[in-house]
Design a protein around this motif. Structure first.
Motif, PDB file in Angstrom:
ATOM      1  N   LEU A 148       0.963  -1.090  -0.006  1.00  0.00           N
ATOM      2  CA  LEU A 148      -0.026   0.031   0.041  1.00  0.00           C
ATOM      3  C   LEU A 148       0.874   1.256   0.048  1.00  0.00           C
ATOM      4  O   LEU A 148       0.521   2.166  -0.605  1.00  0.00           O
ATOM      5  N   GLU A 149       2.057   1.312   0.614  1.00  0.00           N
ATOM      6  CA  GLU A 149       2.864   2.393   0.723  1.00  0.00           C
ATOM      7  C   GLU A 149       3.450   2.363  -0.703  1.00  0.00           C
ATOM      8  O   GLU A 149       3.443   3.665  -1.126  1.00  0.00           O
ATOM      9  N   GLU A 150       3.748   1.478  -1.533  1.00  0.00           N
ATOM     10  CA  GLU A 150       4.608   1.550  -2.610  1.00  0.00           C
ATOM     11  C   GLU A 150       3.270   2.031  -3.830  1.00  0.00           C
ATOM     12  O   GLU A 150       3.505   3.132  -4.702  1.00  0.00           O
ATOM     13  N   ILE A 151       2.204   1.478  -3.652  1.00  0.00           N
ATOM     14  CA  ILE A 151       0.896   2.073  -4.621  1.00  0.00           C
ATOM     15  C   ILE A 151       0.566   3.631  -4.134  1.00  0.00           C
ATOM     16  O   ILE A 151       0.150   4.322  -5.141  1.00  0.00           O
ATOM     17  N   ALA A 210      -3.890  -9.558  -0.523  1.00  0.00           N
ATOM     18  CA  ALA A 210      -3.491  -9.884  -1.976  1.00  0.00           C
ATOM     19  C   ALA A 210      -2.270  -9.380  -2.341  1.00  0.00           C
ATOM     20  O   ALA A 210      -1.759  -8.370  -1.660  1.00  0.00           O
ATOM     21  N   PRO A 211      -1.678  -9.676  -3.153  1.00  0.00           N
ATOM     22  CA  PRO A 211      -0.367  -9.524  -3.729  1.00  0.00           C
ATOM     23  C   PRO A 211      -0.443  -7.846  -4.504  1.00  0.00           C
ATOM     24  O   PRO A 211      -1.581  -7.362  -4.828  1.00  0.00           O
ATOM     25  N   LYS A 212       0.542  -7.188  -4.338  1.00  0.00           N
ATOM     26  CA  LYS A 212       0.508  -5.863  -4.867  1.00  0.00           C
ATOM     27  C   LYS A 212      -0.093  -5.670  -6.183  1.00  0.00           C
ATOM     28  O   LYS A 212      -0.824  -4.697  -6.191  1.00  0.00           O
ATOM     29  N   SER A 213       0.379  -6.438  -7.080  1.00  0.00           N
ATOM     30  CA  SER A 213      -0.067  -6.325  -8.459  1.00  0.00           C
ATOM     31  C   SER A 213      -1.648  -6.444  -8.435  1.00  0.00           C
ATOM     32  O   SER A 213      -2.322  -5.672  -9.093  1.00  0.00           O
ATOM     33  N   GLN A 214      -2.197  -7.169  -7.477  1.00  0.00           N
ATOM     34  CA  GLN A 214      -3.668  -7.464  -7.659  1.00  0.00           C
ATOM     35  C   GLN A 214      -4.349  -6.312  -7.005  1.00  0.00           C
ATOM     36  O   GLN A 214      -5.596  -5.696  -7.459  1.00  0.00           O
TER      37      GLN A 214
END
Length: 107
Positions: free
Chosen positions: A41-44, A93-97
């Motif tokens: 979530l930080e990266e997103i 869920a994984p970051k990509s999802q």
């Protein structure tokens, strides 16, 4: 932009009155899956800066708003647009999802 901590007291201003869509991550310190998705979530939040604000609300410290919204399981992510909840995602869920789901909801 890093994720933003919101509280029962700041929810109206930080989430409902925001001109930008806000994704609220309802979490708790004791929740393993919540901790697993926190770095994603930080990266997103950085990658989608300007398109969405990613906020975190600790349900143990702030029981009022999660109670009003009906949070029963965590992690629960709720996307608010124009002060209204428009989408929900339950569980880790994984970051990509997570990013794919959020981008599809943002349009």
């Amino acid at each position: 932009m890093p994720t933003k901590n919101v509280t029962d007291a700041s929810f109206q201003t930080d989430v409902l009155d925001s001109e930008t869509p806000v994704l609220v991550d309802f979490w708790a310190e004791w929740c393993g899956p919540c901790k697993m998705i926190a770095p994603a979530l930080e990266e997103i939040a950085d990658e989608l800066d300007g398109k969405v604000t990613i906020a975190k609300m600790d349900i143990m410290e702030n029981p009022e708003i999660p109670g009003q919204i009906g949070v029963q399981s965590i992690p629960l992510m709720v996307l608010f647009k124009g002060g209204q909840p428009v989408a929900k995602k339950l569980g880790a869920a994984p970051k990509s999802q997570l990013k794919g789901w959020l981008e599809s909801e943002l349009g």
